[in-house]
Design a protein around this motif. Sequence first.
Motif, PDB file in Angstrom:
ATOM      1  N   GLU A 437     -32.301 -42.841  96.257  1.00  0.00           N
ATOM      2  CA  GLU A 437     -32.900 -42.563  97.378  1.00  0.00           C
ATOM      3  C   GLU A 437     -32.394 -41.295  98.060  1.00  0.00           C
ATOM      4  O   GLU A 437     -33.491 -40.265  98.616  1.00  0.00           O
ATOM      5  CB  GLU A 437     -32.600 -43.609  98.466  1.00  0.00           C
ATOM      6  CG  GLU A 437     -33.737 -44.122  99.441  1.00  0.00           C
ATOM      7  CD  GLU A 437     -33.228 -45.184 100.025  1.00  0.00           C
ATOM      8  OE1 GLU A 437     -33.098 -44.940 101.561  1.00  0.00           O
ATOM      9  OE2 GLU A 437     -32.860 -46.210  99.584  1.00  0.00           O
ATOM     10  N   ARG A 438     -31.284 -40.917  98.098  1.00  0.00           N
ATOM     11  CA  ARG A 438     -30.716 -39.651  98.719  1.00  0.00           C
ATOM     12  C   ARG A 438     -30.939 -38.502  97.944  1.00  0.00           C
ATOM     13  O   ARG A 438     -31.410 -37.626  98.282  1.00  0.00           O
ATOM     14  CB  ARG A 438     -29.006 -39.687  98.795  1.00  0.00           C
ATOM     15  CG  ARG A 438     -28.773 -40.166 100.302  1.00  0.00           C
ATOM     16  CD  ARG A 438     -27.252 -39.772 100.303  1.00  0.00           C
ATOM     17  NE  ARG A 438     -26.415 -40.444  99.512  1.00  0.00           N
ATOM     18  CZ  ARG A 438     -25.351 -41.488  99.785  1.00  0.00           C
ATOM     19  NH1 ARG A 438     -25.392 -41.770 100.944  1.00  0.00           N
ATOM     20  NH2 ARG A 438     -24.675 -41.959  98.726  1.00  0.00           N
ATOM     21  N   ALA A 439     -31.073 -38.764  96.536  1.00  0.00           N
ATOM     22  CA  ALA A 439     -31.316 -37.345  95.621  1.00  0.00           C
ATOM     23  C   ALA A 439     -32.817 -37.152  96.007  1.00  0.00           C
ATOM     24  O   ALA A 439     -33.053 -35.990  96.000  1.00  0.00           O
ATOM     25  CB  ALA A 439     -31.108 -38.060  94.309  1.00  0.00           C
ATOM     26  N   ARG A 440     -33.851 -38.139  96.071  1.00  0.00           N
ATOM     27  CA  ARG A 440     -35.097 -37.757  95.973  1.00  0.00           C
ATOM     28  C   ARG A 440     -35.432 -37.270  97.417  1.00  0.00           C
ATOM     29  O   ARG A 440     -36.110 -36.093  97.719  1.00  0.00           O
ATOM     30  CB  ARG A 440     -35.965 -38.924  95.969  1.00  0.00           C
ATOM     31  CG  ARG A 440     -37.362 -38.732  96.200  1.00  0.00           C
ATOM     32  CD  ARG A 440     -38.528 -39.889  95.429  1.00  0.00           C
ATOM     33  NE  ARG A 440     -38.175 -39.912  94.016  1.00  0.00           N
ATOM     34  CZ  ARG A 440     -37.825 -40.942  93.457  1.00  0.00           C
ATOM     35  NH1 ARG A 440     -37.289 -42.016  94.358  1.00  0.00           N
ATOM     36  NH2 ARG A 440     -37.806 -41.013  92.194  1.00  0.00           N
ATOM     37  N   ALA A 441     -34.833 -37.700  98.283  1.00  0.00           N
ATOM     38  CA  ALA A 441     -34.885 -37.006  99.864  1.00  0.00           C
ATOM     39  C   ALA A 441     -34.333 -35.612  99.884  1.00  0.00           C
ATOM     40  O   ALA A 441     -35.144 -34.598 100.509  1.00  0.00           O
ATOM     41  CB  ALA A 441     -34.298 -38.053 100.831  1.00  0.00           C
ATOM     42  N   ARG A 442     -33.304 -35.512  99.023  1.00  0.00           N
ATOM     43  CA  ARG A 442     -32.693 -33.946  99.142  1.00  0.00           C
ATOM     44  C   ARG A 442     -33.597 -33.198  98.575  1.00  0.00           C
ATOM     45  O   ARG A 442     -33.886 -31.944  98.947  1.00  0.00           O
ATOM     46  CB  ARG A 442     -31.287 -34.071  98.468  1.00  0.00           C
ATOM     47  CG  ARG A 442     -30.389 -34.499  99.409  1.00  0.00           C
ATOM     48  CD  ARG A 442     -28.788 -34.712  98.699  1.00  0.00           C
ATOM     49  NE  ARG A 442     -27.887 -35.375  99.683  1.00  0.00           N
ATOM     50  CZ  ARG A 442     -26.669 -35.616  99.496  1.00  0.00           C
ATOM     51  NH1 ARG A 442     -26.139 -35.143  98.384  1.00  0.00           N
ATOM     52  NH2 ARG A 442     -25.878 -36.436 100.124  1.00  0.00           N
ATOM     53  N   LEU A 443     -34.199 -33.389  97.413  1.00  0.00           N
ATOM     54  CA  LEU A 443     -35.051 -32.737  96.408  1.00  0.00           C
ATOM     55  C   LEU A 443     -36.343 -32.330  97.422  1.00  0.00           C
ATOM     56  O   LEU A 443     -36.604 -31.343  97.497  1.00  0.00           O
ATOM     57  CB  LEU A 443     -35.335 -33.161  95.184  1.00  0.00           C
ATOM     58  CG  LEU A 443     -34.463 -33.298  94.177  1.00  0.00           C
ATOM     59  CD1 LEU A 443     -34.733 -34.188  92.919  1.00  0.00           C
ATOM     60  CD2 LEU A 443     -33.945 -31.883  93.723  1.00  0.00           C
ATOM     61  N   GLU A 444     -36.983 -33.452  98.182  1.00  0.00           N
ATOM     62  CA  GLU A 444     -38.112 -33.273  98.673  1.00  0.00           C
ATOM     63  C   GLU A 444     -37.767 -32.138  99.870  1.00  0.00           C
ATOM     64  O   GLU A 444     -38.691 -31.563 100.509  1.00  0.00           O
ATOM     65  CB  GLU A 444     -38.675 -34.726  99.405  1.00  0.00           C
ATOM     66  CG  GLU A 444     -39.372 -35.310  98.175  1.00  0.00           C
ATOM     67  CD  GLU A 444     -39.514 -36.741  98.597  1.00  0.00           C
ATOM     68  OE1 GLU A 444     -39.005 -37.252  99.647  1.00  0.00           O
ATOM     69  OE2 GLU A 444     -40.177 -37.521  97.827  1.00  0.00           O
TER      70      GLU A 444
END
Length: 449
Positions: A437-444
Amino acid sequence: MTTITRFAPSPTGRLHVGNIRTALHNWMLARKAGGRFLLRIDDTDAERSREEYVEAIRDDLDWLGLSPDGEERQSERLEKYEAAFEALKAAGRVYPAYETAQELELKRKIQLGRGLPPIYDRGSLKLSEEERAAKEAEGISPHWRFKLDHDEPIRWEDGVRGPQKFDPAQLSDPVIRRADGSWLYMLPSAVDDLDMGVTDVLRGEDHVSNTAVQIQMFTALIAARNAAQQIPRFAHEALLVGKEGKLSKRLGSLGCDAFRERDIEPEAIIALLARLGTSQPVEPISDRGQLVESFDLSTFGRAPAKFDDTELDRLNAAIVHSLPFDAVAGRLPKGMDEAGWHAIRPNLTHVCEAGEWWRLVTGPIAERDFSAEDRGYLSAAAGALEWSDDPWHALTAKLKASTGRKGKPLFLPLRQALTGMDHGPDMGELLPLIGEERARARLEAAARE
Ligand code: GLU
């Protein structure tokens, strides 16, 4: 005969790195021989000795993992020194001396002025019974000197320095007791070494001439007591100096508190001090057994051992990189588990830096500026992210195929977007800790900026 060594600090201050080194070498010497390592508190100087320092010495040794097998205190053994003193007096080996400090100083100056060595002239020994009585009648109470035997040279085989020879006539009869009855270091130490069965005295080379004198004390005590005691073996190690090669004031106050403050592992200090000044390489060895096994006085050099903080930090880093989770769990940031420790550990010089790196997992992370092209790339990455046991390699393989990027353009924007940094822990280990979840949010977020 069981090897018995002792570390004999005076509790008039905190242990410094030179003392720690002496303690360690005595500990290793005893451990290697399967013997005993004693802590002897040299607290005959009631004025300057402090209980808080006694406790600090114990705590420091404990923290370093150099706990003694027994502890003795000189202040509890005063009657032994009294008895030894009487025995030596009866044997004609101690005599009263009446010179004041000023008189002695004047004598020294005259000798030096004539180009003579400043050796005590035995003025008091030459006094007649009447002259002595007259001094006492004047109210002068004497201090006491040990009478050196000038007949033969003093010899010993030093464990570090090899064969040693001293002409006793070139030494002053040492003062062993003050006029107020208190003891100087020399005699109590010799009495203790005999009574405690010390087999090996390992100490700094600043004690070499004390050893010459003490060898005569040992001999005289054994003869006076008619005892089957043995003179210990002696070894004097070269002093510890700063990296510039000089005796340094700083080293004299550098101790366990400073090491703890700098978050230095005791094992790093031990690994450094075990080998410094020897012909063996200084290596990040955290296995004490290995250090003990390789301990060998014959590898000790005669040149001063140079202490270098940079070397200590380097060793600390190497030791931290191999510390197991269990050894550090209590010192890690909240939530950091074994996988977290393993991911972060290679980046640390000191354990306390774990928190800074752990923030890459928990956030917030630094925001970075990306080019339009990289933003597009990161947006694709957010879309391609799929969770598995090894999400990093899955993601980068996919992006490599879909974008044709490789090397730095493939990896760096991802690292920057996911951690806010250009370098850091291995992404393969870090990404699972960051979580999907955190990884996707950071990439976005990075794709939007
Ligand atoms: N108390 C003495 C010192 O700290 C001990 C020396 C020795 O090891 O005999 O210098």
